[in-house]
Design a protein around this motif. Structure first.
Motif, PDB file in Angstrom:
ATOM      1  N   VAL A  77       0.837  -1.205   0.000  1.00  0.00           N
ATOM      2  CA  VAL A  77       0.000   0.000   0.000  1.00  0.00           C
ATOM      3  C   VAL A  77       0.871   1.254   0.000  1.00  0.00           C
ATOM      4  CG1 VAL A  77      -1.705   1.328   1.324  1.00  0.00           C
ATOM      5  CG2 VAL A  77      -1.958  -1.155   1.086  1.00  0.00           C
ATOM      6  N   GLY A  78       1.972   1.215   0.752  1.00  0.00           N
ATOM      7  CA  GLY A  78       2.910   2.346   0.753  1.00  0.00           C
ATOM      8  C   GLY A  78       3.440   2.628  -0.649  1.00  0.00           C
ATOM      9  N   GLY A  79       3.689   1.569  -1.414  1.00  0.00           N
ATOM     10  CA  GLY A  79       4.133   1.720  -2.803  1.00  0.00           C
ATOM     11  C   GLY A  79       3.060   2.367  -3.665  1.00  0.00           C
ATOM     12  N   TYR A  80       1.802   1.959  -3.472  1.00  0.00           N
ATOM     13  CA  TYR A  80       0.687   2.573  -4.211  1.00  0.00           C
ATOM     14  C   TYR A  80       0.565   4.060  -3.883  1.00  0.00           C
ATOM     15  CZ  TYR A  80      -1.041  -2.146  -5.365  1.00  0.00           C
ATOM     16  OH  TYR A  80      -1.167  -3.426  -5.839  1.00  0.00           O
ATOM     17  N   ARG A  81       0.731   4.403  -2.620  1.00  0.00           N
ATOM     18  CA  ARG A  81       0.640   5.809  -2.203  1.00  0.00           C
ATOM     19  C   ARG A  81       1.717   6.639  -2.903  1.00  0.00           C
ATOM     20  NH1 ARG A  81      -4.382   5.395  -0.423  1.00  0.00           N
ATOM     21  NH2 ARG A  81      -4.641   4.558   1.678  1.00  0.00           N
ATOM     22  N   LYS A  82       2.916   6.068  -3.012  1.00  0.00           N
ATOM     23  CA  LYS A  82       4.016   6.785  -3.662  1.00  0.00           C
ATOM     24  C   LYS A  82       3.727   6.975  -5.150  1.00  0.00           C
ATOM     25  CE  LYS A  82       9.048   6.909  -3.782  1.00  0.00           C
ATOM     26  NZ  LYS A  82      10.292   6.293  -3.271  1.00  0.00           N
ATOM     27  N   GLU A  83       3.199   5.933  -5.796  1.00  0.00           N
ATOM     28  CA  GLU A  83       2.856   6.033  -7.224  1.00  0.00           C
ATOM     29  C   GLU A  83       1.773   7.087  -7.457  1.00  0.00           C
ATOM     30  OE1 GLU A  83       1.728   2.224  -8.774  1.00  0.00           O
ATOM     31  OE2 GLU A  83       3.591   1.269  -8.118  1.00  0.00           O
ATOM     32  N   GLN A  84       0.762   7.104  -6.593  1.00  0.00           N
ATOM     33  CA  GLN A  84      -0.318   8.077  -6.736  1.00  0.00           C
ATOM     34  C   GLN A  84       0.215   9.493  -6.568  1.00  0.00           C
ATOM     35  OE1 GLN A  84      -3.786   7.141  -4.382  1.00  0.00           O
ATOM     36  NE2 GLN A  84      -4.765   9.116  -4.778  1.00  0.00           N
ATOM     37  N   TYR A  85       1.098   9.682  -5.595  1.00  0.00           N
ATOM     38  CA  TYR A  85       1.731  10.986  -5.371  1.00  0.00           C
ATOM     39  C   TYR A  85       2.471  11.437  -6.639  1.00  0.00           C
ATOM     40  CZ  TYR A  85       5.223  14.267  -3.466  1.00  0.00           C
ATOM     41  OH  TYR A  85       6.040  15.356  -3.240  1.00  0.00           O
ATOM     42  N   GLN A  86       3.264  10.530  -7.221  1.00  0.00           N
ATOM     43  CA  GLN A  86       4.034  10.884  -8.421  1.00  0.00           C
ATOM     44  C   GLN A  86       3.116  11.204  -9.595  1.00  0.00           C
ATOM     45  OE1 GLN A  86       7.120  11.511  -8.529  1.00  0.00           O
ATOM     46  NE2 GLN A  86       7.891  10.617  -6.633  1.00  0.00           N
ATOM     47  N   ASP A  87       2.035  10.441  -9.747  1.00  0.00           N
ATOM     48  CA  ASP A  87       1.084  10.682 -10.850  1.00  0.00           C
ATOM     49  C   ASP A  87       0.443  12.070 -10.738  1.00  0.00           C
ATOM     50  OD1 ASP A  87       1.600   8.190 -11.870  1.00  0.00           O
ATOM     51  OD2 ASP A  87      -0.224   7.249 -11.070  1.00  0.00           O
ATOM     52  N   ILE A  88       0.030  12.445  -9.531  1.00  0.00           N
ATOM     53  CA  ILE A  88      -0.608  13.753  -9.329  1.00  0.00           C
ATOM     54  C   ILE A  88       0.407  14.872  -9.579  1.00  0.00           C
ATOM     55  CG2 ILE A  88      -1.836  15.235  -7.694  1.00  0.00           C
ATOM     56  CD1 ILE A  88      -2.564  12.610  -6.168  1.00  0.00           C
ATOM     57  N   LEU A  89       1.613  14.671  -9.081  1.00  0.00           N
ATOM     58  CA  LEU A  89       2.682  15.656  -9.251  1.00  0.00           C
ATOM     59  C   LEU A  89       2.969  15.901 -10.736  1.00  0.00           C
ATOM     60  CD1 LEU A  89       4.502  17.196  -7.183  1.00  0.00           C
ATOM     61  CD2 LEU A  89       6.246  15.452  -7.610  1.00  0.00           C
ATOM     62  N   GLU A  90       3.096  14.803 -11.490  1.00  0.00           N
ATOM     63  CA  GLU A  90       3.391  14.921 -12.920  1.00  0.00           C
ATOM     64  C   GLU A  90       2.242  15.576 -13.680  1.00  0.00           C
ATOM     65  OE1 GLU A  90       4.496  11.017 -14.258  1.00  0.00           O
ATOM     66  OE2 GLU A  90       6.176  10.925 -12.842  1.00  0.00           O
ATOM     67  N   ALA A  91       1.009  15.273 -13.293  1.00  0.00           N
ATOM     68  CA  ALA A  91      -0.150  15.890 -13.946  1.00  0.00           C
ATOM     69  C   ALA A  91      -0.137  17.404 -13.749  1.00  0.00           C
ATOM     70  CB  ALA A  91      -1.447  15.296 -13.385  1.00  0.00           C
ATOM     71  N   LEU A  92       0.177  17.860 -12.547  1.00  0.00           N
ATOM     72  CA  LEU A  92       0.225  19.295 -12.271  1.00  0.00           C
ATOM     73  C   LEU A  92       1.362  19.979 -13.018  1.00  0.00           C
ATOM     74  CD1 LEU A  92      -0.523  19.226  -8.432  1.00  0.00           C
ATOM     75  CD2 LEU A  92      -1.981  20.237 -10.185  1.00  0.00           C
ATOM     76  N   GLU A  93       2.484  19.257 -13.198  1.00  0.00           N
ATOM     77  CA  GLU A  93       3.613  19.815 -13.963  1.00  0.00           C
ATOM     78  C   GLU A  93       3.231  19.966 -15.434  1.00  0.00           C
ATOM     79  OE1 GLU A  93       6.643  17.008 -13.013  1.00  0.00           O
ATOM     80  OE2 GLU A  93       7.246  18.033 -11.158  1.00  0.00           O
ATOM     81  N   VAL A 107       2.582  23.239  -3.632  1.00  0.00           N
ATOM     82  CA  VAL A 107       2.454  22.008  -4.427  1.00  0.00           C
ATOM     83  C   VAL A 107       1.422  21.089  -3.765  1.00  0.00           C
ATOM     84  CG1 VAL A 107       3.632  19.909  -5.220  1.00  0.00           C
ATOM     85  CG2 VAL A 107       4.800  22.128  -5.363  1.00  0.00           C
ATOM     86  N   TYR A 108       1.534  20.914  -2.446  1.00  0.00           N
ATOM     87  CA  TYR A 108       0.596  20.054  -1.721  1.00  0.00           C
ATOM     88  C   TYR A 108      -0.839  20.584  -1.852  1.00  0.00           C
ATOM     89  CZ  TYR A 108       4.847  18.268   0.568  1.00  0.00           C
ATOM     90  OH  TYR A 108       6.077  17.735   0.836  1.00  0.00           O
ATOM     91  N   LEU A 109      -0.998  21.902  -1.825  1.00  0.00           N
ATOM     92  CA  LEU A 109      -2.323  22.496  -1.963  1.00  0.00           C
ATOM     93  C   LEU A 109      -2.915  22.188  -3.328  1.00  0.00           C
ATOM     94  CD1 LEU A 109      -4.667  24.318  -1.024  1.00  0.00           C
ATOM     95  CD2 LEU A 109      -3.338  26.291  -1.853  1.00  0.00           C
ATOM     96  N   ARG A 110      -2.122  22.353  -4.393  1.00  0.00           N
ATOM     97  CA  ARG A 110      -2.618  22.063  -5.744  1.00  0.00           C
ATOM     98  C   ARG A 110      -2.935  20.569  -5.901  1.00  0.00           C
ATOM     99  NH1 ARG A 110      -4.403  26.732  -6.321  1.00  0.00           N
ATOM    100  NH2 ARG A 110      -2.954  28.402  -6.885  1.00  0.00           N
ATOM    101  N   MET A 111      -2.127  19.714  -5.310  1.00  0.00           N
ATOM    102  CA  MET A 111      -2.395  18.274  -5.356  1.00  0.00           C
ATOM    103  C   MET A 111      -3.724  17.962  -4.672  1.00  0.00           C
ATOM    104  SD  MET A 111       1.429  16.767  -4.527  1.00  0.00           S
ATOM    105  CE  MET A 111       1.012  15.043  -4.732  1.00  0.00           C
ATOM    106  N   PHE A 112      -3.923  18.565  -3.517  1.00  0.00           N
ATOM    107  CA  PHE A 112      -5.155  18.363  -2.749  1.00  0.00           C
ATOM    108  C   PHE A 112      -6.360  18.862  -3.538  1.00  0.00           C
ATOM    109  CE2 PHE A 112      -8.181  19.742   0.610  1.00  0.00           C
ATOM    110  CZ  PHE A 112      -8.301  18.553   1.321  1.00  0.00           C
ATOM    111  N   GLN A 113      -6.218  20.018  -4.176  1.00  0.00           N
ATOM    112  CA  GLN A 113      -7.315  20.583  -4.975  1.00  0.00           C
ATOM    113  C   GLN A 113      -7.632  19.689  -6.173  1.00  0.00           C
ATOM    114  OE1 GLN A 113      -5.577  24.451  -5.718  1.00  0.00           O
ATOM    115  NE2 GLN A 113      -6.874  25.434  -4.174  1.00  0.00           N
ATOM    116  N   LEU A 114      -6.584  19.174  -6.820  1.00  0.00           N
ATOM    117  CA  LEU A 114      -6.809  18.297  -7.983  1.00  0.00           C
ATOM    118  C   LEU A 114      -7.543  17.030  -7.562  1.00  0.00           C
ATOM    119  CD1 LEU A 114      -6.390  17.589 -10.961  1.00  0.00           C
ATOM    120  CD2 LEU A 114      -4.106  16.740 -10.381  1.00  0.00           C
ATOM    121  N   GLU A 115      -7.121  16.433  -6.464  1.00  0.00           N
ATOM    122  CA  GLU A 115      -7.767  15.198  -5.996  1.00  0.00           C
ATOM    123  C   GLU A 115      -9.216  15.431  -5.576  1.00  0.00           C
ATOM    124  OE1 GLU A 115      -5.639  11.690  -4.431  1.00  0.00           O
ATOM    125  OE2 GLU A 115      -4.634  13.227  -3.228  1.00  0.00           O
ATOM    126  N   ASN A 116      -9.507  16.652  -5.107  1.00  0.00           N
ATOM    127  CA  ASN A 116     -10.865  16.969  -4.673  1.00  0.00           C
ATOM    128  C   ASN A 116     -11.684  17.668  -5.748  1.00  0.00           C
ATOM    129  OD1 ASN A 116     -11.265  16.336  -1.576  1.00  0.00           O
ATOM    130  ND2 ASN A 116      -9.174  17.071  -1.796  1.00  0.00           N
TER     131      ASN A 116
END
Length: 294
Positions: A77-93, A107-116
């Motif tokens: 699950v920790g690996g999935y969390r890391k992959e999801q983090y990277q996917d969101i980060l790359e999408a925002l870039e 960056v964390y704020l934009r990630m949170f906004q995108l997920e929500n």
């Protein structure tokens, strides 16, 4: 834990010689060997005792649902969390919302906004509103507690989500609760705050929406967040109460509400560990101590 006379003697001895947390650390290590982890016991432990720093992030991740209670699934699950983090980060870039110079908290704020699904259009990005400022304050504090950016984002996201889903209805009532306990502990100070008009203008957002992020240093703040993450928003009332009690003499000498607010938004940082300890004692005095059994 049962009332074992030998254990009580050992605990008193450890506390006297400066090893207050020895027995508690051993108890937590026993709990962490359970598979699956017992979330209720972990929560009760966190309500009763400060979490040892070496286990704090792990316990928070389990209590916030970032990691599952089954230890054999945690790495996956920790690996999935890391992959999801990277996917969101790359999408925002790719969408050019962030770049290498964007502050990590934004960056964390934009990630949170995108997920929500509340990410503003690039052309409409404006200065953060009050809700976003609450998020950024919590982010800045969490950055000082969690070193790993993946852990940091997931802890911020799940802390904010849990706080609003679990305590959202209670937050508006916390100022009245503070007034009640202040009337029990120091009615003269309460009357002074009322008569000067300061009571209605106390920094309730800083205390009860940002959970003291930006008010207390992180070394003290994490002990408060132990209690919030494990299920109590009432602890926030007692931290505010103890701040008022600790600086009673200063506050009694201030007659303008803006002076009171200015002081309380910038309290001295050297005495905060003692304030948190006394506040937790008050919390247990009024709300009782959870019973924990290993």
């Amino acid at each position: 834990m049962s009332d074992d006379p030998q254990r009580n003697f050992r605990s008193a001895y450890y506390e006297k010689v400066g090893f207050r947390g020895v027995e508690e650390k051993k108890s937590l290590e026993i709990l962490l060997k359970d598979n699956p982890l017992d979330l209720e016991k972990l929560s009760t432990f966190s309500q009763r005792f400060p979490l040892p720093s070496m286990y704090r992030i792990h316990v928070w991740k389990v209590l916030l649902g970032i990691l599952p209670p089954h230890s054999d699934s945690q790495a996956l699950v920790g690996g999935y969390r890391k992959e999801q983090y990277q996917d969101i980060l790359e999408a925002l870039e790719v969408m050019r919302y962030i770049n290498s110079s964007t502050p990590s908290t934004h960056v964390y704020l934009r990630m949170f906004q995108l997920e929500n699904q509340v990410l503003p259009r690039c052309s409409e990005t404006s200065p953060p509103d009050e809700d976003n400022e609450d998020f950024l304050s919590i982010s800045r504090a969490m950055e000082e507690i969690a070193d790993d950016p993946v852990d940091c984002y997931w802890l911020i996201k799940c802390f904010v989500n849990q706080f609003h889903s679990k305590f959202g209805d209670s937050i508006p009532h916390l100022p009245k609760s503070l007034e009640h306990y202040l009337s029990q502990e120091e009615p003269r100070l309460l009357n002074h705050l009322k008569s000067t008009g300061a009571l209605a203008r106390l920094p309730y957002n800083l205390w009860f929406r940002r959970c003291f992020a930006g008010c207390l240093p992180e070394s003290s703040l994490q002990r408060v967040w132990d209690k919030v993450i494990s299920g109590s928003c009432k602890i926030l009332v007692f931290i505010a109460l103890e701040i008022l009690l600790s600086y009673k003499i200063v506050l009694m000498g201030v007659n303008r509400p803006e002076g009171v607010v200015k002081f309380l938004c910038n309290i001295p940082q050297e005495n905060t560990d003692a304030i948190v300890t006394k506040a937790i004692d008050l919390w247990h005095k009024y709300c009782g101590t959870p019973i924990h059994a290993v």
